[in-house]
Design an enzyme around this catalytic site. Structure first.
Site, PDB file in Angstrom:
ATOM      1  N   CYS A 119       0.805  -1.223   0.000  1.00 42.72           N
ATOM      2  CA  CYS A 119       0.000   0.000   0.000  1.00 42.72           C
ATOM      3  C   CYS A 119       0.835   1.268   0.000  1.00 42.72           C
ATOM      4  O   CYS A 119       0.309   2.359   0.231  1.00 42.72           O
ATOM      5  CB  CYS A 119      -0.966  -0.008   1.175  1.00 42.72           C
ATOM      6  SG  CYS A 119      -2.247  -1.257   1.021  1.00 42.72           S
ATOM      7  N   THR A 176       7.192   1.752   1.052  1.00 40.79           N
ATOM      8  CA  THR A 176       8.527   1.966   0.479  1.00 40.79           C
ATOM      9  C   THR A 176       8.508   3.195  -0.424  1.00 40.79           C
ATOM     10  O   THR A 176       9.426   4.016  -0.401  1.00 40.79           O
ATOM     11  CB  THR A 176       8.980   0.724  -0.297  1.00 40.79           C
ATOM     12  OG1 THR A 176       8.990  -0.386   0.608  1.00 40.79           O
ATOM     13  CG2 THR A 176      10.380   0.896  -0.869  1.00 40.79           C
ATOM     14  N   ARG A 232      -5.638   0.944   1.129  1.00 37.22           N
ATOM     15  CA  ARG A 232      -6.289   1.131  -0.162  1.00 37.22           C
ATOM     16  C   ARG A 232      -7.787   1.155   0.051  1.00 37.22           C
ATOM     17  O   ARG A 232      -8.357   0.158   0.455  1.00 37.22           O
ATOM     18  CB  ARG A 232      -5.976  -0.052  -1.078  1.00 37.22           C
ATOM     19  CG  ARG A 232      -4.687   0.038  -1.786  1.00 37.22           C
ATOM     20  CD  ARG A 232      -4.392  -1.254  -2.514  1.00 37.22           C
ATOM     21  NE  ARG A 232      -2.989  -1.249  -2.852  1.00 37.22           N
ATOM     22  CZ  ARG A 232      -2.509  -0.847  -4.022  1.00 37.22           C
ATOM     23  NH1 ARG A 232      -3.327  -0.510  -4.991  1.00 37.22           N
ATOM     24  NH2 ARG A 232      -1.217  -0.806  -4.241  1.00 37.22           N
TER      25      ARG A 232
HETATM   26  P1  GTP Z   1       5.316  -3.991   1.615  1.00 37.79           P
HETATM   27  O1  GTP Z   1       6.771  -3.805   1.357  1.00 37.79           O
HETATM   28  O2  GTP Z   1       4.756  -5.253   1.052  1.00 37.79           O
HETATM   29  O3  GTP Z   1       4.949  -3.834   3.057  1.00 37.79           O
HETATM   30  O4  GTP Z   1       4.543  -2.864   0.728  1.00 37.79           O
HETATM   31  P2  GTP Z   1       4.713  -1.280   0.724  1.00 37.79           P
HETATM   32  O5  GTP Z   1       3.722  -0.724   1.690  1.00 37.79           O
HETATM   33  O6  GTP Z   1       6.122  -0.875   0.895  1.00 37.79           O
HETATM   34  O7  GTP Z   1       4.211  -0.858  -0.738  1.00 37.79           O
HETATM   35  P3  GTP Z   1       5.042  -0.209  -1.962  1.00 37.79           P
HETATM   36  O8  GTP Z   1       5.595   1.139  -1.616  1.00 37.79           O
HETATM   37  O9  GTP Z   1       5.990  -1.202  -2.462  1.00 37.79           O
HETATM   38  O10 GTP Z   1       3.864   0.039  -3.027  1.00 37.79           O
HETATM   39  C1  GTP Z   1       3.054  -0.996  -3.435  1.00 37.79           C
HETATM   40  C2  GTP Z   1       2.203  -0.565  -4.597  1.00 37.79           C
HETATM   41  O11 GTP Z   1       1.489   0.629  -4.315  1.00 37.79           O
HETATM   42  C3  GTP Z   1       3.002  -0.281  -5.866  1.00 37.79           C
HETATM   43  O12 GTP Z   1       2.319  -0.919  -6.928  1.00 37.79           O
HETATM   44  C4  GTP Z   1       2.964   1.197  -6.014  1.00 37.79           C
HETATM   45  O13 GTP Z   1       2.986   1.574  -7.358  1.00 37.79           O
HETATM   46  C5  GTP Z   1       1.643   1.573  -5.352  1.00 37.79           C
HETATM   47  N1  GTP Z   1       1.695   2.920  -4.772  1.00 37.79           N
HETATM   48  C6  GTP Z   1       2.580   3.377  -3.871  1.00 37.79           C
HETATM   49  N2  GTP Z   1       2.353   4.674  -3.568  1.00 37.79           N
HETATM   50  C7  GTP Z   1       1.286   5.049  -4.297  1.00 37.79           C
HETATM   51  C8  GTP Z   1       0.540   6.276  -4.431  1.00 37.79           C
HETATM   52  O14 GTP Z   1       0.821   7.285  -3.800  1.00 37.79           O
HETATM   53  N3  GTP Z   1      -0.527   6.265  -5.285  1.00 37.79           N
HETATM   54  C9  GTP Z   1      -0.867   5.151  -5.994  1.00 37.79           C
HETATM   55  N4  GTP Z   1      -1.907   5.229  -6.807  1.00 37.79           N
HETATM   56  N5  GTP Z   1      -0.194   3.989  -5.910  1.00 37.79           N
HETATM   57  C10 GTP Z   1       0.866   3.937  -5.071  1.00 37.79           C
HETATM   58 MN    MN Z   2       7.846  -2.067   1.230  1.00 38.34          MN
END
Ligand code: GTP
Ligand code: MN
Ligand code: MN
Length: 581
Positions: A248, A251, A395
């Site tokens: 979500c 990172t 999300r």
């Molecule tokens: P974990 O490492 O599994 O805990 O996930 P995370 O929370 O670090 O998620 P990450 O930053 O890898 O993003 C996961 C997905 O979310 C990717 O497909 C990104 O493109 C999408 N995403 C991240 N930030 C945004 C945003 O601000 N807007 C939208 N629309 N999508 C986003």
């Molecule tokens: Mn992550």
């Protein structure tokens, strides 16, 4: 100074699992190179081309693609201590059924003993673990994700209290796959998987599940949060911690490229943080890990300058596709020339005509934090950084506005406890259903979550300068399913308002949910954001929220007497505000 407990344990495990050889890892670059060379020779790793110096690709067995949340079991004396949201088994039953399965399991393999430190060097908040594994890939990953070797051994000294992780790849059969956690003896047993969280035990298993139990006992917090600093154009630096469920945007947020001029980002952590109440009454956060483990798909040079820069060298990729020229590829990176044949994450030939993705949707990159251009000196600060704001997010295509501020700590804890998120769409097209994920910790909380909520409230009582708590949602869509908010680097506009609120400057209006900005309170310069669109993005619909609040009740009340009275009051007050709206 020999650690008798450690040596006795390693001996016991070696006698039982019967590896061909035992190797102690020291975390040196020399050792990393030797491990990589061995794996390239055995075919476990693919060396990438010269554009990616010292970088490799590892492919997980296709049978082994899922993560460990479903196979995770908490082994406490009383079932109630694991709580209704965790799988539970008594330690005696676990020992009786599981320990025999390790008998001779490492025959023909090398057993790696990997001592690691979680937390900065020379910090009183650091914790030691030792993972035994028969996977060279896991040993190499630990070397990236944690501080391995002498530092850990020296800090441990003769102390018998350290986390003991035992991992074997086994035969990878999903029916024999498990990850058992024993909070009372600080032990983790994992078998049957070489995939991320199931196998690299320092992350979710130690730094979250076992640490959350320890933190609750000792009065600190282990959270599924990214931590980053923002320096404003006027030069003020503040730190934010954000809890979002997997996939979500943690990172991405930690390495954001600000869409407004003059802002600077500093990355502290991208997934897990440990927080302590400081002598100054503030909450201080540190990253127990030493590396980043990010999702590759969707990452591209246009929107992810910092992430791509972190991937320049010394990267261990997992389950990306491979181009003919020996570079990694994933969906969302630059398009590949039509007709080029890639090798997908399963190791099969792939062209753009294939219907399934070339990279696993959860393909990852692991890289040492010091390779990331946005990491600064605070990364190694022994006490971490002071947190000004906590964000909860997930999300939500409907219902949840872009941002709202909670009234106080208890209201913020209630907001975290009632966090609901839609699961990112899985490879098979499933997902998308909203489900409860309190504080984004549902899969990672090693204790009864009712007790965990109480712990949050207790921490709040000790904070004389608590962070403000907000909820954000980058994922709200219009009636046609299109995202209303551009997200990514533009999220800085929301963060700017959040910091203005922290400083007591920002303007906001009351809603039954909490406080929200008006269209003029946010800097929307240069964005395509009509008043109607903004209205849709920020809309708080009391009827729909009432449905949501009532839908949450079975989840909240399953904790019975452990569900805190204080949060029940918040729940009642929220419903009353909605009814009179
Ligand atoms: P974990 O490492 O599994 O805990 O996930 P995370 O929370 O670090 O998620 P990450 O930053 O890898 O993003 C996961 C997905 O979310 C990717 O497909 C990104 O493109 C999408 N995403 C991240 N930030 C945004 C945003 O601000 N807007 C939208 N629309 N999508 C986003
Ligand atoms: Mn992550
Ligand atoms: Mn995570």
């Amino acid at each position: 100074m020999r650690n008798e407990e450690l040596h006795a344990w390693v001996k016991k495990v070696a006698e039982h699992t019967k590896p061909d050889a035992v190797r102690w890892c020291d975390g040196t670059p020399l050792e990393a190179r030797a491990l990589e060379d061995r794996m390239v020779a055995s075919g476990e790793l693919v060396r990438l081309n010269e554009r990616f110096p010292h970088s490799f690709l590892h492919r997980t067995d296709p049978m082994d693609g899922e993560d460990g949340n479903r196979v995770s079991v908490i082994c406490t004396k009383y079932e109630d201590d694991a709580g209704p949201t965790n799988e539970w088994m008594s330690p005696e039953d676990a020992e009786r059924t599981v320990w025999p399965r390790y008998d001779g399991i490492m025959r023909g393999r090398t057993m790696y003993v990997v001592p690691y430190l979680l937390g900065p060097a020379h910090s009183s908040h650091g914790r030691i673990g030792v993972q035994i594994t028969d996977s060279a890939y896991v040993a190499a990953s630990l070397g990236i994700m944690t501080r391995v070797g002498q530092l850990a051994i020296r800090q441990l000294g003769p102390n018998p209290h350290f986390v003991k992780g035992l991992h074997s790849v086994g035969d990878l059969s999903p029916h024999r796959r498990f990850v058992f956690h024993f909070p009372q003896t600080k032990t983790i047993w994992s078998l049957g998987s070489e995939y991320a969280t199931n196998a690299i035990l320092s992350k979710e298993c130690h730094a979250l599940r076992l640490a959350s139990a320890e933190a609750c006992e000792e009065g600190w917090m282990a959270e599924h949060m990214t931590v980053f600093g923002l320096t404003s154009p006027s030069g003020v630096t503040r730190y934010i911690a954000a809890a979002f469920p997997n996939g979500c945007g943690k990172t991405n947020l930690a390495m954001l490229t600000p869409g407004l001029p003059g802002w600077k980002v500093e990355t502290i952590g991208d997934d897990i943080c440990w927080m302590h109440v400081g002598d100054d009454g503030r909450l201080w956060a540190l990253n127990p890990l030493a590396g980043f483990f990010g999702v590759a798909p969707g990452t591209n040079p246009k929107t992810h300058r910092n992430v791509l820069a972190a991937m320049a060298r010394h990267v261990l990729f997992t389950n990306t596709a491979l181009r003919a020229d020996g570079s990694p590829w994933w969906e969302g990176l630059e398009p590949v020339p039509n007709g080029e044949t890639l090798i997908d994450w399963r190791g099969k030939a792939w062209t753009s005509k294939n219907s399934s993705p070339a990279a696993h949707p959860n393909a990852r990159f692991a890289v040492s934090a010091r390779r990331c251009p946005t990491v600064g000196p605070s990364f190694d600060a022994p006490n971490g950084v002071p947190i000004s704001a906590i964000l909860f997010g997930g999300r939500r295509s409907k219902l949840v506005p872009l941002v709202f501020e909670t009234h106080d700590w208890a209201h913020g804890v209630y907001t975290g406890a009632t966090l609901v998120s839609e699961t990112p769409i899985a490879e098979n097209g499933s997902g998308g259903m909203p489900s409860n994920d309190p504080m984004a910790m549902l899969p990672f909380c090693g204790i009864n979550m009712g007790e965990y909520f109480r712990h949050w409230l207790r921490i709040g009582e000790r904070l004389t300068r608590p962070p403000r708590i907000f909820q954000v949602n980058w994922f709200r869509t219009d009636d046609e399913g299109k995202l209303l908010w551009p997200g990514f680097g533009e999220n800085i506009r929301v963060l700017e308002w959040i910091l203005e609120r922290v400083e007591g400057r920002g303007h906001a209006i009351e809603t039954p949910l909490g406080r929200i900005p008006t269209r003029t309170d946010l800097n929307l310069a240069g964005l395509d954001m009509s008043p109607d669109r903004f209205e849709e993005l920020m809309d708080v619909e009391p009827r729909a929220w009432l449905d949501e609040a009532l839908r949450n009740e079975p989840f909240l009340h399953q904790f019975g007497p452990r569900w805190p009275e204080r949060l029940e009051q918040e729940h009642r007050a929220f419903i009353a505000r909605l009814r009179s709206a």
